[in-house]
Write a protein that holds these residues in place. Sequence first.
Motif, PDB file in Angstrom:
ATOM      1  N   MET A   1       4.187  -6.372 -39.654  1.00 27.95           N
ATOM      2  CA  MET A   1       4.254  -5.362 -40.610  1.00 27.95           C
ATOM      3  C   MET A   1       3.255  -4.179 -39.525  1.00 27.95           C
ATOM      4  N   ALA A   2       3.679  -3.310 -39.576  1.00 25.99           N
ATOM      5  CA  ALA A   2       3.152  -2.373 -38.615  1.00 25.99           C
ATOM      6  C   ALA A   2       1.451  -1.994 -39.440  1.00 25.99           C
ATOM      7  N   LYS A   3       1.046  -1.620 -38.841  1.00 21.70           N
ATOM      8  CA  LYS A   3      -0.806  -0.893 -39.326  1.00 21.70           C
ATOM      9  C   LYS A   3      -0.978   0.551 -39.750  1.00 21.70           C
ATOM     10  N   ALA A   4      -0.770   1.272 -40.904  1.00 23.34           N
ATOM     11  CA  ALA A   4      -0.417   2.177 -41.294  1.00 23.34           C
ATOM     12  C   ALA A   4      -0.495   3.428 -40.517  1.00 23.34           C
ATOM     13  N   ASP A   5      -2.389   2.806 -39.673  1.00 25.70           N
ATOM     14  CA  ASP A   5      -2.249   3.987 -39.240  1.00 25.70           C
ATOM     15  C   ASP A   5      -1.454   4.208 -37.647  1.00 25.70           C
ATOM     16  N   GLU A   6      -0.889   3.049 -37.126  1.00 24.46           N
ATOM     17  CA  GLU A   6      -0.169   2.654 -36.061  1.00 24.46           C
ATOM     18  C   GLU A   6       0.832   4.177 -35.665  1.00 24.46           C
ATOM     19  N   VAL A   7       1.617   4.451 -34.712  1.00 27.04           N
ATOM     20  CA  VAL A   7       1.955   5.714 -34.555  1.00 27.04           C
ATOM     21  C   VAL A   7       2.955   4.738 -32.848  1.00 27.04           C
ATOM     22  N   PHE A   8       4.194   4.513 -33.606  1.00 21.77           N
ATOM     23  CA  PHE A   8       4.877   3.925 -32.120  1.00 21.77           C
ATOM     24  C   PHE A   8       5.478   5.136 -31.306  1.00 21.77           C
ATOM     25  N   ASP A   9       6.031   4.629 -30.262  1.00 19.31           N
ATOM     26  CA  ASP A   9       6.368   5.896 -28.997  1.00 19.31           C
ATOM     27  C   ASP A   9       8.059   5.244 -29.557  1.00 19.31           C
ATOM     28  N   ILE A  10       8.517   4.641 -30.099  1.00 20.06           N
ATOM     29  CA  ILE A  10      10.199   4.384 -30.614  1.00 20.06           C
ATOM     30  C   ILE A  10      10.321   3.175 -31.395  1.00 20.06           C
ATOM     31  N   ALA A  11      10.594   3.508 -32.545  1.00 18.62           N
ATOM     32  CA  ALA A  11      11.383   2.471 -33.288  1.00 18.62           C
ATOM     33  C   ALA A  11      12.960   2.062 -33.298  1.00 18.62           C
ATOM     34  N   VAL A  12      13.243   1.501 -33.709  1.00 19.94           N
ATOM     35  CA  VAL A  12      14.236   0.394 -33.035  1.00 19.94           C
ATOM     36  C   VAL A  12      15.419   0.271 -34.813  1.00 19.94           C
ATOM     37  N   ILE A  13      15.960   1.276 -34.750  1.00 20.22           N
ATOM     38  CA  ILE A  13      16.751   0.167 -36.073  1.00 20.22           C
ATOM     39  C   ILE A  13      18.419  -0.398 -36.187  1.00 20.22           C
ATOM     40  N   GLY A  14      18.283  -1.876 -35.996  1.00 19.05           N
ATOM     41  CA  GLY A  14      19.514  -2.713 -35.961  1.00 19.05           C
ATOM     42  C   GLY A  14      18.515  -3.758 -34.561  1.00 19.05           C
ATOM     43  N   GLY A  15      19.486  -4.980 -34.538  1.00 15.82           N
ATOM     44  CA  GLY A  15      18.366  -5.900 -33.840  1.00 15.82           C
ATOM     45  C   GLY A  15      19.757  -6.898 -33.244  1.00 15.82           C
ATOM     46  N   GLY A  16      20.940  -6.099 -32.738  1.00 16.90           N
ATOM     47  CA  GLY A  16      22.341  -6.742 -32.415  1.00 16.90           C
ATOM     48  C   GLY A  16      21.856  -6.585 -30.876  1.00 16.90           C
ATOM     49  N   ALA A  17      22.366  -6.134 -30.439  1.00 14.60           N
ATOM     50  CA  ALA A  17      22.834  -6.128 -28.464  1.00 14.60           C
ATOM     51  C   ALA A  17      22.115  -5.009 -28.023  1.00 14.60           C
ATOM     52  N   VAL A  18      22.413  -3.914 -28.975  1.00 11.31           N
ATOM     53  CA  VAL A  18      21.827  -3.002 -28.422  1.00 11.31           C
ATOM     54  C   VAL A  18      20.163  -2.185 -29.128  1.00 11.31           C
ATOM     55  N   GLY A  19      20.371  -2.249 -29.917  1.00  7.29           N
ATOM     56  CA  GLY A  19      18.434  -2.540 -30.404  1.00  7.29           C
ATOM     57  C   GLY A  19      17.994  -2.749 -29.781  1.00  7.29           C
ATOM     58  N   LEU A  20      18.426  -4.794 -29.339  1.00  5.03           N
ATOM     59  CA  LEU A  20      17.167  -4.910 -28.104  1.00  5.03           C
ATOM     60  C   LEU A  20      17.530  -4.821 -27.121  1.00  5.03           C
ATOM     61  N   ALA A  21      18.592  -4.552 -26.060  1.00  2.00           N
ATOM     62  CA  ALA A  21      18.280  -3.792 -24.616  1.00  2.00           C
ATOM     63  C   ALA A  21      17.826  -2.956 -25.026  1.00  2.00           C
ATOM     64  N   THR A  22      17.437  -1.782 -26.200  1.00  2.00           N
ATOM     65  CA  THR A  22      16.735  -0.948 -26.316  1.00  2.00           C
ATOM     66  C   THR A  22      15.312  -1.149 -25.680  1.00  2.00           C
ATOM     67  N   ALA A  23      14.840  -2.113 -26.613  1.00  2.00           N
ATOM     68  CA  ALA A  23      13.889  -2.746 -26.862  1.00  2.00           C
ATOM     69  C   ALA A  23      12.504  -3.163 -25.767  1.00  2.00           C
ATOM     70  N   TRP A  24      14.211  -3.402 -25.077  1.00  2.00           N
ATOM     71  CA  TRP A  24      13.420  -4.358 -23.690  1.00  2.00           C
ATOM     72  C   TRP A  24      12.607  -2.764 -22.630  1.00  2.00           C
ATOM     73  N   ALA A  25      14.393  -2.365 -22.763  1.00  2.00           N
ATOM     74  CA  ALA A  25      13.875  -1.099 -21.816  1.00  2.00           C
ATOM     75  C   ALA A  25      13.021  -0.148 -21.907  1.00  2.00           C
ATOM     76  N   ALA A  26      12.698   0.372 -23.355  1.00  2.00           N
ATOM     77  CA  ALA A  26      11.546   0.923 -23.968  1.00  2.00           C
ATOM     78  C   ALA A  26      10.233   0.127 -23.815  1.00  2.00           C
ATOM     79  N   GLY A  27      10.044  -1.396 -23.561  1.00  2.00           N
ATOM     80  CA  GLY A  27       8.458  -2.345 -23.514  1.00  2.00           C
ATOM     81  C   GLY A  27       8.397  -1.717 -22.288  1.00  2.00           C
ATOM     82  N   ALA A  28      10.052  -1.912 -20.772  1.00  2.00           N
ATOM     83  CA  ALA A  28       9.506  -1.637 -19.617  1.00  2.00           C
ATOM     84  C   ALA A  28       9.244  -0.710 -18.836  1.00  2.00           C
ATOM     85  N   ALA A  29       9.335   0.480 -19.944  1.00  2.00           N
ATOM     86  CA  ALA A  29       8.894   1.439 -19.214  1.00  2.00           C
ATOM     87  C   ALA A  29       7.463   1.792 -20.204  1.00  2.00           C
ATOM     88  N   GLY A  30       6.609   0.686 -20.559  1.00  2.00           N
ATOM     89  CA  GLY A  30       5.725   1.176 -20.662  1.00  2.00           C
ATOM     90  C   GLY A  30       5.191   1.865 -21.928  1.00  2.00           C
TER      91      GLY A  30
END
Length: 386
Positions: A1-30
């Motif tokens: 789980m995320a630490k209490a003070d951690e702030v992510f650039d993007i949160a994604v809800i759903g680990g189907g094809a679209v959610g996983l593709a979004t996580a990949w694209a976001a991570g690849a963009a740094g």
Amino acid sequence: MAKADEVFDIAVIGGGAVGLATAWAAGAAGLSVVLFERQPLFHDGGSSGGAERQWRLQYSDERLARLVLAAVPAWRRLEHDIDRPLVHRTGSLWFGDIDQDSNEGQIRAAVAVLDRLSLPYEWLDVKDIESRFGFGGLPGHYQGFHQPDGGAIDVRATLWSLYTLAVATGARILPEVPVREIRPTGTGVQVVTAAGTTRAGAVVVAAGAATTPLLEPLGVHLAMRTFEMPSAYFRLRDPAQDYPTWFAFEPPEESGDAHYYGFGRNPWGHRDLVRVAPDSEANPLPEASRATGVARDADLRRLSAWVDRHLAGLDPTPLAPSTCLVTLPADHDRAFRVGRVPGAERVVYCTSGWIFKFVPLLGQVCVDLAVHGAASADVAELLPAS
Ligand SMILES: Cc1cc2nc3c(=O)[nH]c(=O)nc-3n(C[C@H](O)[C@H](O)[C@H](O)COP(=O)(O)OP(=O)(O)OC[C@H]3O[C@@H](n4cnc5c(N)ncnc54)[C@H](O)[C@@H]3O)c2cc1C
């Protein structure tokens, strides 16, 4: 789980094809990214379950045909980065009543688009369809075409590839963490789960059929229709026989089934089994949570009878029957739903429709909407209105 003070650039809800593709694209963009999936990863209960999806360039709507072409470089990059093929090109055969409408479009209109885009295809009459592609018992007026670039997508390998590449960029993927609520704030969003609250600059809701209830408290109602579509595998009588991916446009039956589709042998599948399914809207669900995951006997009997009538190369006994949850926009003219929530622009959604073939591109679209407020100009003009 995320630490209490951690702030992510993007949160994604759903680990189907679209959610996983979004996580990949976001991570690849740094970008830093966290993804919440309420079920175990790679489960079969959503819309990304099963082994294969059709890949095709032909659409009745020219913008969608151009959107598939725009997705090709994203698929090539995914295949390159993971070093394995994911789209298996076998050709795509569409045949039947050329003026019959369906969820997938219409033969006459799709051919007009292929012509306008100068994409190759071969026009076929019923004799060609029967003698060259192994179908039989078709009405004499049936016609169709074969488009050589179509084929089948390896679903499980695609999901695994997106997950693997996303994790390699540092994306945090958290299975079995259901999201309960999204709270927009002045500077971003809070994502409330059973395990705590996570802060992010933006959230991408890719929760499939469950996207609507997550967005309703924010004042957005995405009207959708949800179905459990059955399918089964059938044994090839002659293992040397094969089929392209295909779609049969037929007049509606009393049961509500009209169209059937199927696949050839996939390199990742069983050597002598092919999948055939009705494209059926016969059993709409009042809500997605009412899905049973079990194909009904009556549906399987109709499917088996269709195979018996038209596919002499297959033993008509249905094997390994299953269902898949289909979510489509309630509005038949809309192919899928993607956009930002009015008044809460840090909340992006992408859901519904037949969108597996666009997935690596849609991941990038979701990140662009979340970070820049708009998709790149060349893609934005191809997306359905939000
Ligand atoms: C039978 C069938 C045939 C199809 N054929 C084709 C085809 O030939 N070509 C094509 O391009 N497309 C096809 N599609 C469509 C394509 O498979 C889907 O559009 C695509 O898989 C949708 O992916 P998704 O990520 O949007 O949704 P899903 O895969 O449903 O993912 C949504 C995820 O969100 C999770 N979730 C929901 N609520 C929450 C929450 N509150 N918190 C955390 N997680 C949550 C769910 O558990 C799920 O894993 C077909 C679909 C079906 C079912």
